[in-house]
Design a protein around this motif. Structure first.
Motif, PDB file in Angstrom:
ATOM      1  N   ASP A  30       0.827  -1.192   0.000  1.00 38.71           N
ATOM      2  CA  ASP A  30       0.000   0.000   0.000  1.00 38.71           C
ATOM      3  C   ASP A  30       0.871   1.255   0.000  1.00 38.71           C
ATOM      4  O   ASP A  30       0.596   2.213  -0.728  1.00 38.71           O
ATOM      5  N   THR A  31       1.912   1.224   0.791  1.00 39.78           N
ATOM      6  CA  THR A  31       2.838   2.360   0.841  1.00 39.78           C
ATOM      7  C   THR A  31       3.473   2.554  -0.533  1.00 39.78           C
ATOM      8  O   THR A  31       3.549   3.673  -1.049  1.00 39.78           O
ATOM      9  N   PHE A  32       3.898   1.455  -1.116  1.00 33.82           N
ATOM     10  CA  PHE A  32       4.556   1.549  -2.431  1.00 33.82           C
ATOM     11  C   PHE A  32       3.636   2.180  -3.467  1.00 33.82           C
ATOM     12  O   PHE A  32       4.004   3.137  -4.139  1.00 33.82           O
ATOM     13  N   PHE A  33       2.422   1.659  -3.572  1.00 37.27           N
ATOM     14  CA  PHE A  33       1.543   2.149  -4.641  1.00 37.27           C
ATOM     15  C   PHE A  33       0.948   3.517  -4.315  1.00 37.27           C
ATOM     16  O   PHE A  33       0.687   4.305  -5.215  1.00 37.27           O
ATOM     17  N   ARG A  34       0.776   3.803  -3.056  1.00 32.13           N
ATOM     18  CA  ARG A  34       0.214   5.101  -2.695  1.00 32.13           C
ATOM     19  C   ARG A  34       1.192   6.245  -2.983  1.00 32.13           C
ATOM     20  O   ARG A  34       0.801   7.311  -3.424  1.00 32.13           O
ATOM     21  N   TYR A  35       2.480   6.002  -2.718  1.00 35.94           N
ATOM     22  CA  TYR A  35       3.450   7.088  -2.869  1.00 35.94           C
ATOM     23  C   TYR A  35       4.250   7.007  -4.172  1.00 35.94           C
ATOM     24  O   TYR A  35       5.180   7.781  -4.391  1.00 35.94           O
ATOM     25  N   LEU A  36       3.857   6.061  -5.010  1.00 30.07           N
ATOM     26  CA  LEU A  36       4.530   5.904  -6.292  1.00 30.07           C
ATOM     27  C   LEU A  36       4.313   7.151  -7.156  1.00 30.07           C
ATOM     28  O   LEU A  36       3.191   7.631  -7.255  1.00 30.07           O
ATOM     29  N   ASN A  37       5.401   7.660  -7.745  1.00 35.10           N
ATOM     30  CA  ASN A  37       5.223   8.826  -8.604  1.00 35.10           C
ATOM     31  C   ASN A  37       4.730   8.380  -9.992  1.00 35.10           C
ATOM     32  O   ASN A  37       4.635   7.187 -10.269  1.00 35.10           O
ATOM     33  N   ASP A  38       4.419   9.353 -10.851  1.00 34.55           N
ATOM     34  CA  ASP A  38       3.922   8.977 -12.174  1.00 34.55           C
ATOM     35  C   ASP A  38       5.062   8.827 -13.182  1.00 34.55           C
ATOM     36  O   ASP A  38       4.877   8.940 -14.377  1.00 34.55           O
ATOM     37  N   ARG A  39       6.251   8.542 -12.663  1.00 31.40           N
ATOM     38  CA  ARG A  39       7.411   8.290 -13.536  1.00 31.40           C
ATOM     39  C   ARG A  39       7.882   6.845 -13.381  1.00 31.40           C
ATOM     40  O   ARG A  39       9.008   6.510 -13.719  1.00 31.40           O
ATOM     41  N   THR A  40       7.029   6.039 -12.803  1.00 36.46           N
ATOM     42  CA  THR A  40       7.380   4.630 -12.607  1.00 36.46           C
ATOM     43  C   THR A  40       6.382   3.770 -13.379  1.00 36.46           C
ATOM     44  O   THR A  40       5.170   3.855 -13.156  1.00 36.46           O
ATOM     45  N   LEU A  41       6.932   2.979 -14.279  1.00 28.93           N
ATOM     46  CA  LEU A  41       6.093   2.078 -15.066  1.00 28.93           C
ATOM     47  C   LEU A  41       5.838   0.805 -14.266  1.00 28.93           C
ATOM     48  O   LEU A  41       6.757   0.258 -13.649  1.00 28.93           O
ATOM     49  N   ILE A  42       4.609   0.350 -14.294  1.00 24.85           N
ATOM     50  CA  ILE A  42       4.314  -0.931 -13.657  1.00 24.85           C
ATOM     51  C   ILE A  42       4.260  -2.004 -14.734  1.00 24.85           C
ATOM     52  O   ILE A  42       3.535  -1.865 -15.725  1.00 24.85           O
ATOM     53  N   VAL A  43       5.052  -3.038 -14.542  1.00 28.47           N
ATOM     54  CA  VAL A  43       4.950  -4.197 -15.436  1.00 28.47           C
ATOM     55  C   VAL A  43       4.238  -5.287 -14.645  1.00 28.47           C
ATOM     56  O   VAL A  43       4.763  -5.804 -13.664  1.00 28.47           O
ATOM     57  N   VAL A  55       0.575   0.938 -17.123  1.00 31.61           N
ATOM     58  CA  VAL A  55       0.870  -0.474 -16.876  1.00 31.61           C
ATOM     59  C   VAL A  55       1.122  -1.191 -18.195  1.00 31.61           C
ATOM     60  O   VAL A  55       0.388  -0.995 -19.162  1.00 31.61           O
ATOM     61  N   TYR A  56       2.169  -2.008 -18.224  1.00 30.71           N
ATOM     62  CA  TYR A  56       2.364  -2.954 -19.325  1.00 30.71           C
ATOM     63  C   TYR A  56       2.069  -4.330 -18.746  1.00 30.71           C
ATOM     64  O   TYR A  56       2.515  -4.642 -17.636  1.00 30.71           O
ATOM     65  N   LEU A  57       1.333  -5.123 -19.492  1.00 32.39           N
ATOM     66  CA  LEU A  57       0.974  -6.451 -19.005  1.00 32.39           C
ATOM     67  C   LEU A  57       1.768  -7.497 -19.784  1.00 32.39           C
ATOM     68  O   LEU A  57       1.701  -7.537 -21.009  1.00 32.39           O
ATOM     69  N   ALA A  58       2.525  -8.318 -19.056  1.00 30.65           N
ATOM     70  CA  ALA A  58       3.303  -9.369 -19.723  1.00 30.65           C
ATOM     71  C   ALA A  58       2.818 -10.738 -19.262  1.00 30.65           C
ATOM     72  O   ALA A  58       2.831 -11.030 -18.064  1.00 30.65           O
ATOM     73  N   PHE A  59       2.362 -11.540 -20.219  1.00 34.96           N
ATOM     74  CA  PHE A  59       1.984 -12.914 -19.905  1.00 34.96           C
ATOM     75  C   PHE A  59       3.241 -13.761 -20.026  1.00 34.96           C
ATOM     76  O   PHE A  59       3.802 -13.901 -21.118  1.00 34.96           O
ATOM     77  N   ASN A  60       3.666 -14.326 -18.927  1.00 35.17           N
ATOM     78  CA  ASN A  60       4.918 -15.090 -18.912  1.00 35.17           C
ATOM     79  C   ASN A  60       4.640 -16.595 -18.996  1.00 35.17           C
ATOM     80  O   ASN A  60       3.504 -17.035 -18.816  1.00 35.17           O
ATOM     81  N   LYS A  61       5.686 -17.339 -19.245  1.00 35.04           N
ATOM     82  CA  LYS A  61       5.647 -18.812 -19.338  1.00 35.04           C
ATOM     83  C   LYS A  61       4.881 -19.278 -20.577  1.00 35.04           C
ATOM     84  O   LYS A  61       4.211 -20.298 -20.539  1.00 35.04           O
ATOM     85  N   ILE A  62       4.968 -18.533 -21.673  1.00 31.36           N
ATOM     86  CA  ILE A  62       4.259 -18.992 -22.876  1.00 31.36           C
ATOM     87  C   ILE A  62       4.856 -20.294 -23.408  1.00 31.36           C
ATOM     88  O   ILE A  62       4.212 -21.002 -24.175  1.00 31.36           O
ATOM     89  N   ASP A  63       6.084 -20.613 -22.970  1.00 34.48           N
ATOM     90  CA  ASP A  63       6.662 -21.908 -23.383  1.00 34.48           C
ATOM     91  C   ASP A  63       5.833 -23.082 -22.869  1.00 34.48           C
ATOM     92  O   ASP A  63       5.892 -24.180 -23.397  1.00 34.48           O
ATOM     93  N   LYS A  64       5.038 -22.823 -21.826  1.00 34.93           N
ATOM     94  CA  LYS A  64       4.196 -23.889 -21.262  1.00 34.93           C
ATOM     95  C   LYS A  64       2.905 -24.081 -22.053  1.00 34.93           C
ATOM     96  O   LYS A  64       2.171 -25.033 -21.815  1.00 34.93           O
TER      97      LYS A  64
END
Ligand SMILES: Nc1nc2c(ncn2[C@@H]2O[C@H](COP(=O)(O)OP(=O)(O)OP(=O)(O)O)[C@@H](O)[C@H]2O)c(=O)[nH]1
Ligand SMILES: [Mg+2]
Length: 227
Positions: free
Chosen positions: A122-135, A162-171
């Motif tokens: 909560d602390t992280f996301f509440r005080y996160l500035n708008d110069r941090t990309l969320i993956v 936010v960028y959304l990455a679906f991982n483990k596509i090898d599976k």
């Protein structure tokens, strides 16, 4: 386009492998707050997602194999780990931040730990500035789980990209499974307005990492340029 960069072809600027150095790990919300409060202008990338989806593995594939600690057991990353990194063919004095976050939706922790974890995140996301990309990393085999949806409704209040990455596509062995996942794309773009780009990757097999790498670099350069 990007100030002072006209002589460098954009495609040559990449994340500098092996440049990410561990700075600090936070497990106390107050300490995290103090640190974030001191760095209002920091530009960076945060990797977040359910436990065990491969956040730390993806960090290693993009930033160099020994950057983050990975494990078969869910709940490996228990603190917010902060790293600093630089870009290849770019001002080496310019440091960016990388955050490896503990996974959400991991049930096997004590109530006290869960409470502290909630406060930390909560602390992280509440005080996160708008110069941090969320993956946001999701497991390609189990996309858009209840905890992923909760995360997005929680995030919606924030003005973040936010960028959304679906991982483990090898599976995903069958073409049918892959196209089912692909079909989810328009629905998710519509549902989660903060999601600006989507990727289908494998941290283990290194599939499609160049596209993600390029987009991350573009985000960082765009962000530098706009302030
Ligand atoms: N097959 C396959 N396995 C992967 C891939 N990425 C990660 N894994 C495996 O998934 C497990 C979890 O990886 P981590 O990177 O530790 O996951 P995490 O999301 O950081 O986990 P927490 O820190 O516990 O939240 C490990 O056993 C990895 O080897 C991938 O692309 N394909
Ligand atoms: Mg981890």
């Amino acid at each position: 386009m990007f100030s002072g960069l006209s002589s460098i072809p954009m495609k040559d600027i990449t994340i500098k492998k092996g440049s990410a150095t561990f700075i600090r790990g936070f497990d106390q919300p107050e300490k995290l707050f103090d640190w974030m409060d001191n760095k209002p202008d920091s530009i960076g990338i945060a990797f977040v997602g359910r436990s065990n989806v491969g956040k730390s593995s993806l960090i290693n594939s993009l930033f160099g194999q020994k950057t983050a600690k990975t494990s078969k057991t869910p709940g490996r990353t228990q603190q917010i780990n902060v790293f600093e990194f630089t870009l290849e063919k770019f001002d080496s004095e310019k440091k960016f931040y990388l955050y490896d976050l503990p996974g959400y939706g991991h049930a096997k922790v004590s109530r006290a730990m869960l409470k502290n974890w909630n406060m930390l995140m909560d602390t992280f996301f509440r005080y996160l500035n708008d110069r941090t990309l969320i993956v946001n990393i999701q497991d390609a085999r189990h996309p858009n789980q209840a905890s992923d949806q909760q995360f997005y409704s929680y995030l919606n209040a924030n003005n973040v990209e936010v960028y959304l990455a679906f991982n483990k596509i090898d599976k995903l062995k069958k073409q049918k499974e892959r196209s089912a996942l692909n079909k989810l794309k328009p629905q998710l773009f519509k549902e989660f307005k903060s999601v600006k780009q989507m990727f289908f990757v494998s941290a283990e097999k290194k599939d499609n990492l160049e596209a993600l790498n390029l987009s991350l670099v573009n985000y960082l350069l765009k962000t530098i340029d706009s302030f």
